[in-house]
Design a protein around this motif. Structure first.
Motif, PDB file in Angstrom:
ATOM      1  N   SER A  91       0.967  -1.333   0.091  1.00 57.35           N
ATOM      2  CA  SER A  91       0.037   0.056   0.031  1.00 57.35           C
ATOM      3  C   SER A  91       0.818   1.157  -0.122  1.00 57.35           C
TER       4      SER A  91
ATOM      5  N   LYS B 226     -12.783   9.337   2.723  1.00 54.57           N
ATOM      6  CA  LYS B 226     -13.811   8.593   1.751  1.00 54.57           C
ATOM      7  C   LYS B 226     -13.278   9.135   0.504  1.00 54.57           C
TER       8      LYS B 226
ATOM      9  N   LYS C  18      -9.949   7.167  -0.331  1.00 50.31           N
ATOM     10  CA  LYS C  18     -10.311   5.729  -0.620  1.00 50.31           C
ATOM     11  C   LYS C  18     -10.825   5.788  -2.514  1.00 50.31           C
TER      12      LYS C  18
ATOM     13  N   ARG D 199      -4.789   3.423   0.244  1.00 51.55           N
ATOM     14  CA  ARG D 199      -5.254   2.367   1.288  1.00 51.55           C
ATOM     15  C   ARG D 199      -4.566   2.608   2.614  1.00 51.55           C
TER      16      ARG D 199
ATOM     17  N   GLY E 195      -7.820   5.148   6.714  1.00 53.46           N
ATOM     18  CA  GLY E 195      -9.342   5.622   7.285  1.00 53.46           C
ATOM     19  C   GLY E 195      -9.305   6.784   7.934  1.00 53.46           C
TER      20      GLY E 195
END
Length: 199
Positions: free
Chosen positions: A98, A151, A154, A159, A162
């Motif tokens: 990632s 959001k 993403k 990755r 959050g």
């Protein structure tokens, strides 16, 4: 009687953690390399303590090409295998992969916004948000802004980023001033923020 001036309690008494709190945390960021460094480190931190990552920071610097986004974006499978054998970093294949794909996404942010930090500043009108927290219990783990950024990132392919990690990122890089008002760094960081106005 004046209130005592003490650093935010989360940094404890560890010299490395105190230095990070006093010299870096919350300082407004307009430097893409620093931004990318923290993107790598914050993503690696998922599920771990931040002090664990701080202790591995220099190993990460060496392993990830001095946090050069273009170089990291070009890492291949052989490099992934080499990193999996690097005891100085978190040897989690998904996190390593990632970091590489996030570097590629980071370059796209730079292409779209000129500088990647401008992407983040747009959510704050170009200026740091000055919070006035009295205690650690008041400080949120996420906000509507971190939800929105996470959001959107993403959707852009990022990755291990959050809302909780995103908010920690925003705190660390001074998009928000979350030093407690009784911490000496709150005033210092607020003063630095007055010079920030990213158009």
């Amino acid at each position: 009687m004046a209130k005592s001036q003490e650093p935010c309690g989360w940094c404890g008494s560890d010299p490395l953690y105190l230095a990070y709190h006093n010299d870096e945390w919350g300082v407004p960021c307009t430097d893409d390399q620093r931004l990318f460094e923290f993107l790598i480190l914050e993503s690696a931190q998922a599920g771990l303590s931040w002090i664990t990552i701080l202790r591995k920071r220099e190993a990460y610097r060496k392993a990830f090409a001095g946090f050069n986004a273009k170089k990291v974006a070009a890492f291949d499978e052989a490099k992934v295998e080499a990193l999996m054998n690097n005891e100085g970093i978190v040897r989690n294949r998904k996190k390593i992969e990632s970091a590489i794909s996030n570097a590629q996404c980071f370059l796209q942010l730079q292409k779209e916004f000129g500088e990647a930090h401008r992407y983040f500043w747009q959510f704050f009108g170009g200026k740091p948000k000055q919070n006035q927290w009295q205690s650690l219990a008041e400080v949120p783990a996420t906000t509507e802004i971190s939800d929105a950024i996470a959001k959107d990132m993403k959707k852009r392919g990022f990755r291990f980023f959050g809302s909780t990690i995103c908010y920690a990122h925003l705190q660390a890089l001074g998009f928000v001033n979350d030093h407690l008002v009784n911490c000496p760094q709150h005033k210092a960081v607020k003063a630095l923020g007055k010079n920030i106005n990213v158009k």
